[in-house]
Every structure is written in structure tokens, then in C-alpha cells.
Motif scaffolding. Structure first.
Motif, PDB file in Angstrom:
ATOM      1  N   SER A  89       0.915  -1.291  -0.150  1.00 50.39           N
ATOM      2  CA  SER A  89      -0.125  -0.085   0.090  1.00 50.39           C
ATOM      3  C   SER A  89       0.891   1.416  -0.074  1.00 50.39           C
ATOM      4  O   SER A  89       0.540   2.151  -0.670  1.00 50.39           O
ATOM      5  N   ARG A  90       1.920   1.177   0.872  1.00 54.62           N
ATOM      6  CA  ARG A  90       2.793   2.272   0.952  1.00 54.62           C
ATOM      7  C   ARG A  90       3.434   2.507  -0.575  1.00 54.62           C
ATOM      8  O   ARG A  90       3.659   3.692  -0.945  1.00 54.62           O
ATOM      9  N   PHE A  91       3.915   1.297  -1.152  1.00 53.83           N
ATOM     10  CA  PHE A  91       4.648   1.541  -2.349  1.00 53.83           C
ATOM     11  C   PHE A  91       3.713   2.084  -3.630  1.00 53.83           C
ATOM     12  O   PHE A  91       3.916   2.651  -4.464  1.00 53.83           O
ATOM     13  N   ALA A  92       2.370   1.863  -3.567  1.00 59.21           N
ATOM     14  CA  ALA A  92       1.528   2.161  -4.363  1.00 59.21           C
ATOM     15  C   ALA A  92       1.446   3.820  -4.432  1.00 59.21           C
ATOM     16  O   ALA A  92       1.353   4.326  -5.509  1.00 59.21           O
ATOM     17  N   ASP A  93       1.529   4.371  -3.206  1.00 61.75           N
ATOM     18  CA  ASP A  93       1.497   5.581  -3.221  1.00 61.75           C
ATOM     19  C   ASP A  93       2.883   6.207  -3.788  1.00 61.75           C
ATOM     20  O   ASP A  93       2.813   7.151  -4.492  1.00 61.75           O
ATOM     21  N   THR A  94       3.862   5.602  -3.578  1.00 57.53           N
ATOM     22  CA  THR A  94       5.359   5.965  -3.986  1.00 57.53           C
ATOM     23  C   THR A  94       5.234   5.920  -5.793  1.00 57.53           C
ATOM     24  O   THR A  94       5.433   7.035  -6.461  1.00 57.53           O
ATOM     25  N   MET A  95       4.469   4.695  -6.148  1.00 57.07           N
ATOM     26  CA  MET A  95       4.396   4.664  -7.671  1.00 57.07           C
ATOM     27  C   MET A  95       3.212   5.625  -8.252  1.00 57.07           C
ATOM     28  O   MET A  95       3.882   6.187  -9.344  1.00 57.07           O
ATOM     29  N   GLU A  96       2.433   6.278  -7.668  1.00 56.41           N
ATOM     30  CA  GLU A  96       1.539   7.323  -8.236  1.00 56.41           C
ATOM     31  C   GLU A  96       2.295   8.641  -8.213  1.00 56.41           C
ATOM     32  O   GLU A  96       2.066   9.408  -9.190  1.00 56.41           O
ATOM     33  N   GLN A  97       3.203   8.861  -7.104  1.00 50.38           N
ATOM     34  CA  GLN A  97       4.222   9.909  -7.460  1.00 50.38           C
ATOM     35  C   GLN A  97       5.068   9.897  -8.403  1.00 50.38           C
ATOM     36  O   GLN A  97       5.360  10.760  -9.080  1.00 50.38           O
ATOM     37  N   VAL A  98       5.735   8.749  -8.479  1.00 49.07           N
ATOM     38  CA  VAL A  98       6.592   8.520  -9.818  1.00 49.07           C
ATOM     39  C   VAL A  98       6.003   8.877 -11.112  1.00 49.07           C
ATOM     40  O   VAL A  98       6.295   9.469 -11.823  1.00 49.07           O
ATOM     41  N   LEU A  99       4.585   8.034 -11.256  1.00 55.67           N
ATOM     42  CA  LEU A  99       3.917   8.506 -12.634  1.00 55.67           C
ATOM     43  C   LEU A  99       3.460   9.887 -12.881  1.00 55.67           C
ATOM     44  O   LEU A  99       3.772  10.399 -13.981  1.00 55.67           O
ATOM     45  N   ALA A 100       3.300  10.476 -11.599  1.00 57.67           N
ATOM     46  CA  ALA A 100       2.965  11.849 -11.739  1.00 57.67           C
ATOM     47  C   ALA A 100       4.072  12.906 -12.181  1.00 57.67           C
ATOM     48  O   ALA A 100       3.948  13.565 -13.109  1.00 57.67           O
ATOM     49  N   ASP A 101       5.228  12.575 -11.706  1.00 61.12           N
ATOM     50  CA  ASP A 101       6.288  13.408 -11.602  1.00 61.12           C
ATOM     51  C   ASP A 101       7.122  13.031 -13.073  1.00 61.12           C
ATOM     52  O   ASP A 101       7.644  13.956 -13.590  1.00 61.12           O
ATOM     53  N   TYR A 102       6.926  11.876 -13.551  1.00 63.51           N
ATOM     54  CA  TYR A 102       8.006  11.421 -14.620  1.00 63.51           C
ATOM     55  C   TYR A 102       7.067  11.324 -15.889  1.00 63.51           C
ATOM     56  O   TYR A 102       7.634  11.227 -17.130  1.00 63.51           O
ATOM     57  N   GLY A 103       5.833  11.451 -15.821  1.00 65.43           N
ATOM     58  CA  GLY A 103       4.859  11.411 -16.982  1.00 65.43           C
ATOM     59  C   GLY A 103       5.228  10.227 -18.021  1.00 65.43           C
ATOM     60  O   GLY A 103       5.200   9.157 -17.809  1.00 65.43           O
ATOM     61  N   ASP A 104       5.470  10.761 -19.176  1.00 65.44           N
ATOM     62  CA  ASP A 104       5.435   9.787 -20.343  1.00 65.44           C
ATOM     63  C   ASP A 104       6.902   9.080 -20.510  1.00 65.44           C
ATOM     64  O   ASP A 104       7.290   8.248 -21.164  1.00 65.44           O
ATOM     65  N   LYS A 105       7.701   9.214 -19.470  1.00 61.81           N
ATOM     66  CA  LYS A 105       9.159   8.703 -19.368  1.00 61.81           C
ATOM     67  C   LYS A 105       8.954   7.238 -18.792  1.00 61.81           C
ATOM     68  O   LYS A 105       9.938   6.332 -18.680  1.00 61.81           O
ATOM     69  N   VAL A 106       7.919   7.046 -17.788  1.00 65.94           N
ATOM     70  CA  VAL A 106       7.760   5.961 -17.176  1.00 65.94           C
ATOM     71  C   VAL A 106       6.417   5.056 -17.469  1.00 65.94           C
ATOM     72  O   VAL A 106       5.567   5.758 -17.532  1.00 65.94           O
ATOM     73  N   LYS A 107       6.389   3.755 -17.380  1.00 67.78           N
ATOM     74  CA  LYS A 107       5.184   2.783 -17.485  1.00 67.78           C
ATOM     75  C   LYS A 107       5.457   2.019 -16.597  1.00 67.78           C
ATOM     76  O   LYS A 107       6.544   1.477 -15.887  1.00 67.78           O
ATOM     77  N   PHE A 108       4.329   1.545 -16.025  1.00 69.64           N
ATOM     78  CA  PHE A 108       4.074   0.737 -14.747  1.00 69.64           C
ATOM     79  C   PHE A 108       3.025  -0.478 -15.197  1.00 69.64           C
ATOM     80  O   PHE A 108       2.082  -0.122 -15.599  1.00 69.64           O
ATOM     81  N   THR A 109       3.380  -1.616 -14.628  1.00 69.61           N
ATOM     82  CA  THR A 109       2.378  -2.679 -14.618  1.00 69.61           C
ATOM     83  C   THR A 109       2.266  -3.209 -13.135  1.00 69.61           C
ATOM     84  O   THR A 109       3.573  -3.520 -12.587  1.00 69.61           O
ATOM     85  N   TYR A 110       1.400  -4.022 -12.719  1.00 70.59           N
ATOM     86  CA  TYR A 110       1.083  -4.437 -11.554  1.00 70.59           C
ATOM     87  C   TYR A 110       0.943  -6.014 -11.663  1.00 70.59           C
ATOM     88  O   TYR A 110       0.004  -6.415 -12.764  1.00 70.59           O
ATOM     89  N   ARG A 111       1.639  -6.603 -11.069  1.00 72.30           N
ATOM     90  CA  ARG A 111       1.566  -8.136 -11.117  1.00 72.30           C
ATOM     91  C   ARG A 111       1.145  -8.858  -9.826  1.00 72.30           C
ATOM     92  O   ARG A 111       1.745  -8.447  -8.844  1.00 72.30           O
ATOM     93  N   HIS A 112       0.466  -9.918  -9.968  1.00 73.68           N
ATOM     94  CA  HIS A 112       0.008 -10.491  -8.537  1.00 73.68           C
ATOM     95  C   HIS A 112       1.058 -11.240  -8.017  1.00 73.68           C
ATOM     96  O   HIS A 112       1.926 -12.105  -8.619  1.00 73.68           O
TER      97      HIS A 112
END
Length: 168
Positions: A89-112
Motif C-alpha cells: 500500500s505504501r509503495f502504491a503511493d510511491t508509484m503514484e508519485q513516480v507516474l505523476a512526476d515522470y509523465g511519459d518517461k515511465v510505464k508501470f504494470t502491476y503483477r499479482h
């Protein structure tokens, strides 16, 4: 995830470099910035506890992948995670910030990577997959982590979230 060396959650790969644990934004930013500058991220916090080495893998073709961010991004983050894990859950917040700050430079996928001792993790993963089939994967991802933060993960709440997202 296990075949790539993930043993706990969250376990992530940034352009194939293994990053374990719910690292804060500033540490993830260091790795991404190094990768963007065509350098090799060689930080102590990335070293394998047993070998002391930085782990880099060739990520296999991932089936049924959905991306958040630009599919043409320079940096790929693949996270193996568990919706019931408080560190995830904490890391989900980190990834939200990464995606907001880096825009089109970063793509993210979630695996179970549901852990057996988390009673709701498997059902939460199934809820995500159902949402993914209806093109609402990351909307459900966000809802599930919000439920987790307030200890409200349950099949009843998964169904409620699905209804609020307009899912069948």
C-alpha cells in the motif's frame, strides 16, 4: 515473480533491475534518474542481501499486461505485489508519485504475488482481474489499496467497489 527472484512484497523491477521492499520515493527516483541517464543503478539499497550484488534480469514477455503510463516510455516498472500487504500500500503511493512526476518517461504494470497468510489477497487479485477484463484495472487497483489502508478488504467491499466503477 518467484521465477525472477521475488520472495516478498513488494518486489519490483526497474528496467530489469530488482528493487525489493516498499522503498520511499527518493530512493526509487535515484534508480529511475540513473536509468534515464543511461547509467547502471548501483545503490547499496538495491544489493541482494545474500550475494551483495545488484540483480538485473531479462524480463520475460508478460501475458495480459496492462500499463499505466506511456507504452513507449524509457523506463519500465514491473511490480509484484499483494493488495493486503501494508508495505505494498505504501509503495502504491510511491508509484503514484513516480507516474505523476515522470509523465511519459515511465510505464508501470502491476503483477499479482498474493501471500498465503493474507486471507483477502487472492480474492482482491481476482477483483483486479475482473476489472482488467472491463478496462478498469487501475481504477480497481486504486480502490483495493484504499480499502487495504483502512482494513476493509472483503468480498462484499470488492463488489461494492466494482459497482461504483460501473463494472458488471
Amino acid at each position: 515473480g518467484a521465477s525472477l527472484g521475488v520472495s516478498g512484497t513488494p518486489g519490483s523491477f526497474i528496467n530489469g533491475y530488482k528493487v525489493s521492499g516498499a522503498l520511499p520515493y527518493d530512493m526509487i527516483k535515484q534508480v529511475i534518474d540513473r536509468v534515464l541517464s543511461n547509467g547502471v543503478p548501483d545503490f547499496d539499497f538495491m544489493k541482494d542481501q545474500n550475494t551483495g550484488e545488484i540483480v538485473k534480469v531479462d524480463l520475460p514477455e508478460l501475458p495480459n499486461v496492462v500499463w499505466r503510463g506511456s507504452e513507449k516510455a524509457e523506463v519500465t516498472v514491473v511490480e509484484f505485489s499483494d493488495f493486503e500487504c501494508p508495505y505494498c500500500s505504501r509503495f502504491a503511493d510511491t508509484m503514484e508519485q513516480v507516474l505523476a512526476d515522470y509523465g511519459d518517461k515511465v510505464k508501470f504494470t502491476y503483477r499479482h504475488f498474493p501471500l498465503s497468510f493474507h486471507a483477502q489477497a487472492q480474492k482482491a487479485a481476482e477483483a483486479f482481474e475482473c476489472a482488467k477484463e472491463q478496462n478498469k484495472a487501475f481504477e480497481m487497483h486504486d480502490e483495493l489499496f484504499e480499502l487495504a489502508k483502512t482494513n476493509q478488504l472483503s468480498v462484499l467491499n470488492f463488489k461494492k467497489a466494482a459497482g461504483e466503477l460501473g463494472l458488471k
